[in-house]
Design an enzyme around this catalytic site. Structure first.
Site, PDB file in Angstrom:
ATOM      1  N   HIS A 131       1.962   3.940   1.620  1.00  0.00           N
ATOM      2  CA  HIS A 131       2.491   4.912   2.899  1.00  0.00           C
ATOM      3  C   HIS A 131       3.862   4.762   2.563  1.00  0.00           C
ATOM      4  CE1 HIS A 131      -1.420   4.727   5.818  1.00  0.00           C
ATOM      5  NE2 HIS A 131      -1.103   5.947   5.324  1.00  0.00           N
ATOM      6  N   HIS A 187      -7.675  -0.697   6.073  1.00  0.00           N
ATOM      7  CA  HIS A 187      -6.398   0.003   6.765  1.00  0.00           C
ATOM      8  C   HIS A 187      -6.900   1.421   7.045  1.00  0.00           C
ATOM      9  CE1 HIS A 187      -2.502   1.589   7.957  1.00  0.00           C
ATOM     10  NE2 HIS A 187      -2.182   1.759   6.742  1.00  0.00           N
ATOM     11  N   TYR A 213       9.696  12.090 -12.325  1.00  0.00           N
ATOM     12  CA  TYR A 213       9.361  12.781 -13.633  1.00  0.00           C
ATOM     13  C   TYR A 213      10.605  13.285 -14.391  1.00  0.00           C
ATOM     14  CZ  TYR A 213       6.925  15.220 -17.324  1.00  0.00           C
ATOM     15  OH  TYR A 213       6.719  15.748 -18.454  1.00  0.00           O
ATOM     16  N   ASP A 272       6.420   4.487   4.796  1.00  0.00           N
ATOM     17  CA  ASP A 272       7.110   3.349   5.306  1.00  0.00           C
ATOM     18  C   ASP A 272       6.863   1.985   4.450  1.00  0.00           C
ATOM     19  OD1 ASP A 272       4.532   3.547   6.439  1.00  0.00           O
ATOM     20  OD2 ASP A 272       4.834   1.988   7.833  1.00  0.00           O
ATOM     21  N   HIS A 273       6.356   2.296   3.459  1.00  0.00           N
ATOM     22  CA  HIS A 273       6.116   1.045   2.486  1.00  0.00           C
ATOM     23  C   HIS A 273       6.531   1.392   0.941  1.00  0.00           C
ATOM     24  CE1 HIS A 273       4.213  -1.265   5.694  1.00  0.00           C
ATOM     25  NE2 HIS A 273       3.656  -0.141   6.079  1.00  0.00           N
ATOM     26  N   HIS A 293       0.960  -1.298   0.033  1.00  0.00           N
ATOM     27  CA  HIS A 293       0.114  -0.058   0.141  1.00  0.00           C
ATOM     28  C   HIS A 293       0.924   1.123  -0.032  1.00  0.00           C
ATOM     29  CE1 HIS A 293       0.731  -0.405   4.296  1.00  0.00           C
ATOM     30  NE2 HIS A 293       0.433   0.840   4.568  1.00  0.00           N
ATOM     31  N   HIS A 324       6.096  -4.757  12.940  1.00  0.00           N
ATOM     32  CA  HIS A 324       5.452  -3.317  12.586  1.00  0.00           C
ATOM     33  C   HIS A 324       4.943  -2.813  14.015  1.00  0.00           C
ATOM     34  CE1 HIS A 324       3.490   0.087  10.723  1.00  0.00           C
ATOM     35  NE2 HIS A 324       3.421  -0.394   9.619  1.00  0.00           N
ATOM     36  N   GLU A 370      11.928   5.485  -5.035  1.00  0.00           N
ATOM     37  CA  GLU A 370      12.487   6.604  -5.983  1.00  0.00           C
ATOM     38  C   GLU A 370      14.223   6.189  -5.872  1.00  0.00           C
ATOM     39  OE1 GLU A 370      11.605  10.621  -5.262  1.00  0.00           O
ATOM     40  OE2 GLU A 370      13.782  11.233  -5.714  1.00  0.00           O
ATOM     41  N   ASP A 393      -0.225  -3.364   6.672  1.00  0.00           N
ATOM     42  CA  ASP A 393      -0.919  -2.645   7.621  1.00  0.00           C
ATOM     43  C   ASP A 393      -2.630  -2.845   7.668  1.00  0.00           C
ATOM     44  OD1 ASP A 393       1.397  -1.546   7.910  1.00  0.00           O
ATOM     45  OD2 ASP A 393       1.132   0.369   7.412  1.00  0.00           O
TER      46      ASP A 393
HETATM   47  N1  LIG Z   1      -6.066   8.120   9.627  1.00  0.00           N
HETATM   48  C1  LIG Z   1      -4.521   8.014  10.023  1.00  0.00           C
HETATM   49  C2  LIG Z   1      -3.469   7.971   9.161  1.00  0.00           C
HETATM   50  C3  LIG Z   1      -2.088   7.599   9.414  1.00  0.00           C
HETATM   51  N2  LIG Z   1      -1.865   7.369  10.412  1.00  0.00           N
HETATM   52  C4  LIG Z   1      -0.411   7.292  10.742  1.00  0.00           C
HETATM   53  O1  LIG Z   1       0.405   7.565  10.018  1.00  0.00           O
HETATM   54  C5  LIG Z   1       1.240   6.264   9.625  1.00  0.00           C
HETATM   55  C6  LIG Z   1       1.402   5.933   8.142  1.00  0.00           C
HETATM   56  O2  LIG Z   1       1.859   4.629   8.259  1.00  0.00           O
HETATM   57  P1  LIG Z   1       1.343   3.435   8.983  1.00  0.00           P
HETATM   58  O3  LIG Z   1       2.388   2.460   9.212  1.00  0.00           O
HETATM   59  O4  LIG Z   1      -0.021   3.056   8.198  1.00  0.00           O
HETATM   60  O5  LIG Z   1       1.003   4.146  10.304  1.00  0.00           O
HETATM   61  C7  LIG Z   1       0.141   5.080  10.290  1.00  0.00           C
HETATM   62  C8  LIG Z   1      -0.483   5.667  11.517  1.00  0.00           C
HETATM   63  O6  LIG Z   1       0.629   5.712  12.432  1.00  0.00           O
HETATM   64  C9  LIG Z   1      -2.958   7.338  11.711  1.00  0.00           C
HETATM   65  O7  LIG Z   1      -2.665   7.316  12.769  1.00  0.00           O
HETATM   66  N3  LIG Z   1      -4.383   7.629  11.206  1.00  0.00           N
HETATM   67 ZN   LIG Z   2       3.162   1.118   7.848  1.00  0.00          ZN
HETATM   68 ZN   LIG Z   3       0.120   1.973   6.413  1.00  0.00          ZN
END
Ligand SMILES: Nc1ccn([C@@H]2O[C@@H]3COP(=O)(O)O[C@H]3[C@H]2O)c(=O)n1
Ligand SMILES: [Zn+2]
Ligand SMILES: [Zn+2]
Length: 245
Positions: free
Chosen positions: A63, A145, A107, A65-66, A61, A219, A71, A165
């Site tokens: 985000h 998620h 780009y 961290d994923h 997905h 995670h 790049e 996640d």
């Molecule tokens: N609605 C959301 C969106 C994101 N987040 C935080 O942002 C992080 C993005 O990477 P993750 O590993 O999905 O964890 C998410 C939440 O810590 C969150 O806490 N609530």
């Molecule tokens: Zn994550």
């Molecule tokens: Zn996430």
């Protein structure tokens, strides 16, 4: 040869003592990277590894961290060898990955104008098993998620669940084990506070023992050392350790 798994990191998005939760599957002659977050290039460097030894990268997905390391991965390969990495992802993520995430950095007029210019894009359909090598197959399961954000957990070799996640899905986890013979579950885990967009440790602890005994936690946040021995028998996956899948 048994497929091995080495986590580049096991940390939550904002952990500082752990790299991003990204995994390397190491087969004979085929290595798959599952997610490539911001810290993936540094984690690879610390492990003495190179993106050149990876055959394909799979994205769960969008985000950082994923996907935040894609790049650097693409540019490193382009400049070193000219090779385009195979990019595996749900078809629903293909356009958003380019338009919302990578286009800003990659780009280049007349040269890099689409995701296909930097990756060999292989869109995957959910609920379909894809054989990636003689030893590794992958099957995407759409899991919740964040509302409106597509996210896909993985069923590896039809017997190992690797969560993207996701929020708590007890029926899915129970069904995977009891109806589909799933022998191992690698699950994201928020140790403290309300889950909201993740599954909490308390939620996982509420599962029956036959499910919990198959779960390894990943995670997680920097507070993880405080939770050793407080997980109702579920173990913590450790970054950089090489496990048999
Ligand atoms: N609605 C959301 C969106 C994101 N987040 C935080 O942002 C992080 C993005 O990477 P993750 O590993 O999905 O964890 C998410 C939440 O810590 C969150 O806490 N609530
Ligand atoms: Zn994550
Ligand atoms: Zn996430």
């Amino acid at each position: 040869m048994t497929v091995k798994m080495q986590m580049l990191g096991t940390g939550s998005a904002f952990a500082k003592n752990y790299f991003n939760n990204n995994a390397l599957l190491l087969g004979s002659g085929y290595n798959l990277l599952i997610d490539c977050g911001i810290t993936a290039p540094l984690a690879m460097h610390e492990l003495g590894r190179s993106f050149e030894e990876i055959d394909a990268v799979l994205i769960t997905h969008l985000h950082a961290d994923h996907v935040g390391g894609l790049e650097e991965l693409a540019l490193t390969l382009r400049h070193k060898t000219g090779r385009k990495m195979t990019l595996l992802l749900a078809e629903a993520l293909v356009d958003p990955l380019w338009e919302h995430t990578l286009m800003g950095g990659l780009y280049q007029e007349g040269i890099t104008t689409s995701l296909d210019d930097v990756f060999h894009v292989r869109p995957l359909h959910p609920d379909t098993n894809y054989s990636l090598s003689p030893e590794i197959s992958v099957h995407l399961l759409r899991t919740p998620h964040i509302p409106g954000k597509d996210s896909y957990s993985l069923l590896l070799n039809e017997e190992i669940f690797y969560s993207a996640d996701m929020t708590f899905e007890p029926k899915l986890l129970t069904g995977l084990v009891r109806n589909r013979g799933c022998r191992k579950i690698y699950h994201d885990c928020q140790l403290e506070g309300p889950g909201v967009v993740h599954t909490t440790l308390n939620e996982l602890k509420s599962l029956p023992e036959d499910i919990r005994s198959r779960i390894s936690l990943m995670h997680y946040g920097d507070e993880k050392p405080d939770y050793i021995g407080r997980t109702a028998g579920m173990d913590f996956l450790e970054q950089h350790v090489i496990y048999e899948l």
